[in-house]
Design an enzyme around this catalytic site. Structure first.
Site, PDB file in Angstrom:
ATOM      1  N   LYS A   1       0.799  -1.229   0.000  1.00  0.00           N
ATOM      2  CA  LYS A   1       0.000   0.000   0.000  1.00  0.00           C
ATOM      3  C   LYS A   1       0.832   1.279   0.000  1.00  0.00           C
ATOM      4  CE  LYS A   1      -4.419  -1.485   1.799  1.00  0.00           C
ATOM      5  NZ  LYS A   1      -5.441  -1.250   2.816  1.00  0.00           N
TER       6      LYS A   1
ATOM      7  N   ARG B   1     -17.731  -0.640   8.463  1.00  0.00           N
ATOM      8  CA  ARG B   1     -18.445   0.634   8.408  1.00  0.00           C
ATOM      9  C   ARG B   1     -19.720   0.558   7.582  1.00  0.00           C
ATOM     10  NH1 ARG B   1     -13.393   3.702   6.134  1.00  0.00           N
ATOM     11  NH2 ARG B   1     -13.543   1.752   4.995  1.00  0.00           N
TER      12      ARG B   1
HETATM   13  O1  PNS Z   1      -6.449  -1.012   7.426  1.00  0.00           O
HETATM   14  P1  PNS Z   1      -6.272  -2.012   6.319  1.00  0.00           P
HETATM   15  O2  PNS Z   1      -5.411  -1.422   5.233  1.00  0.00           O
HETATM   16  O3  PNS Z   1      -7.565  -2.567   5.813  1.00  0.00           O
HETATM   17  O4  PNS Z   1      -5.417  -3.228   6.963  1.00  0.00           O
HETATM   18  C1  PNS Z   1      -4.987  -4.257   6.170  1.00  0.00           C
HETATM   19  C2  PNS Z   1      -4.303  -5.369   7.002  1.00  0.00           C
HETATM   20  C3  PNS Z   1      -3.069  -4.847   7.701  1.00  0.00           C
HETATM   21  C4  PNS Z   1      -5.278  -5.887   8.017  1.00  0.00           C
HETATM   22  C5  PNS Z   1      -3.965  -6.464   5.963  1.00  0.00           C
HETATM   23  O5  PNS Z   1      -3.155  -5.901   4.974  1.00  0.00           O
HETATM   24  C6  PNS Z   1      -3.253  -7.667   6.563  1.00  0.00           C
HETATM   25  O6  PNS Z   1      -3.866  -8.498   7.192  1.00  0.00           O
HETATM   26  N1  PNS Z   1      -1.923  -7.763   6.344  1.00  0.00           N
HETATM   27  C7  PNS Z   1      -1.124  -8.885   6.784  1.00  0.00           C
HETATM   28  C8  PNS Z   1      -0.805  -9.828   5.619  1.00  0.00           C
HETATM   29  C9  PNS Z   1      -1.761 -11.002   5.558  1.00  0.00           C
HETATM   30  O7  PNS Z   1      -1.946 -11.730   6.508  1.00  0.00           O
HETATM   31  N2  PNS Z   1      -2.407 -11.198   4.383  1.00  0.00           N
HETATM   32  C10 PNS Z   1      -3.284 -12.318   4.143  1.00  0.00           C
HETATM   33  C11 PNS Z   1      -4.704 -12.122   4.595  1.00  0.00           C
HETATM   34  S1  PNS Z   1      -5.574 -10.845   3.783  1.00  0.00           S
END
Ligand code: PNS
Length: 356
Positions: free
Chosen positions: A223, A272
């Site tokens: 991101k 949300r």
């Molecule tokens: O606030 P966000 O951007 O929706 O958060 C995203 C987050 C950090 C929750 C997501 O990117 C994440 O879980 N990252 C860790 C990597 C992971 O486990 N990915 C596989 C499952 S989606």
């Protein structure tokens, strides 16, 4: 200072280096007496080890192996010298690193311990102590104990008042067994780029439901967030400082692994509007496929936060607009500065993001 009992009984320890506050012989003796006949084999982990006197005493009394975690070089040198003096160097490992990093590695390698000592410097915040403590349950072998030493009259309650606490003069010692760690830990993950009042509302509400909440700040290489993971973590820490059972960490890896390593069985996310549903459903299903034992649960956003998002904050702040309604007061100035003048790279990201 001397080793009180066991194979190295009477061994005189090296002079205590400056900046280290060792457990006095008297407290050590009472503490080991209270632990009883506990030291037949097994391994001991000595966190914030200082001179290593606690771990060395345990090995002298019959434990098989010790791991010492100590970041300060002078203290680590004194542990090495004390192991030499007691002839126990062949049964010990000294890790010269911070406690959080050492725990990451020990957990990753599936290590377990029968006894864990934790004697953090008094300047370490109660929340950090609680954060470290909440991770130790996974490291405990069946029947294992965790011993936490604190000074003066600590006001904070550890693990929701669990454990047996004794006072030895100015030192307070709490002994936990494995069942004390069967607490409900939840992980609240996000990019927090930046944290908004909506995120904070979800974290606060989760902290009222779970014994401990670990906020996981995603390193999110994809991101390309404006602030570094540590910068975002610092902002989350600032606004959650008054929530005693919330700790904050950077997560650089899979969420389910992060949760497992912290003994968390629940991932809590805010929801949300319907527009969040698709991506959240997808992530929850992916995470369930990766680890069926970790459940994702949702807290519905308050109506007043329905349309609030980090991306909206980024966009408004990038034009110098007023985001005081959207981010907590304590970090408003930092957010305005950090996100000012970022229009060029903010706009495309908003179009492609469904959430964030
Ligand atoms: O606030 P966000 O951007 O929706 O958060 C995203 C987050 C950090 C929750 C997501 O990117 C994440 O879980 N990252 C860790 C990597 C992971 O486990 N990915 C596989 C499952 S989606």
């Amino acid at each position: 200072m001397r080793i009180i009992s066991g194979s190295a009984r009477g061994a005189r320890l090296a002079p205590v280096p400056r900046g280290v506050r060792p457990t006095s012989d008297r407290v050590r003796e009472s503490l080991f007496n209270a632990l009883g006949q506990f030291f037949d084999g097994g391994s001991v982990l000595d966190l914030y080890a200082g001179t290593g006197a606690l771990g060395i005493e345990a090995v002298s009394r019959g434990m098989e192996r010790a791991t010492f975690v100590e970041k300060a070089s002078r203290a680590a040198a004194s542990i090495r010298e004390n192991l030499r003096r007691t002839g126990l160097e062949g049964r010990a490992e000294i890790r010269r690193e911070g406690v959080a990093r050492a725990l990451d590695d020990l957990l990753e390698h599936g290590r377990t311990y029968n006894l864990i000592f934790m004697d953090p410097p008094y300047r370490i915040a109660a929340k950090e102590v609680e954060g470290v403590l909440s991770r130790l349950g996974v490291l405990l072998a069946p029947g294992g104990r965790v011993v936490v030493e604190r000074g003066g009259a600590p006001e904070e309650v550890l693990l929701g008042e669990k454990g047996v606490t004794r006072r030895y003069g100015g030192t307070v010692v709490t002994v936990f067994d494995r069942s004390d760690f069967m607490i409900n830990v939840a992980v609240c993950p996000g990019s927090f780029d930046p944290i908004t009042v909506g995120h904070l509302d979800v974290i606060r509400r989760a902290s009222g439901v779970f014994d401990h909440v670990v906020v996981a700040v995603g390193a999110n290489r994809v991101k390309n967030p404006r602030l570094t993971p540590d910068g975002r973590r610092a902002l989350v820490e600032k606004v959650t400082a008054n929530l005693g059972n919330v700790s904050v960490e950077v997560m650089d890896g899979l969420l389910v692994e992060f949760a497992r390593e912290r003994g968390a069985r629940v991932i809590v996310k805010g929801l949300r509007a319907v527009s969040d549903f698709n991506s959240e459903f997808e992530q929850a299903q992916l995470n369930q496929t990766l680890d069926a034992e970790v459940e994702t649960m949702f807290i519905m956003a308050s109506a007043k936060h329905s349309f609030l998002s980090s991306s909206a904050v980024r966009e408004i702040a990038s034009y110098g607009g007023d985001v005081s309604e959207f981010v907590p007061d304590e970090i408003l100035e930092t957010v305005m500065e950090a996100y000012a003048g970022t229009q060029a790279d903010t706009e495309p990201r908003i179009k492609t993001e469904s959430k964030g």
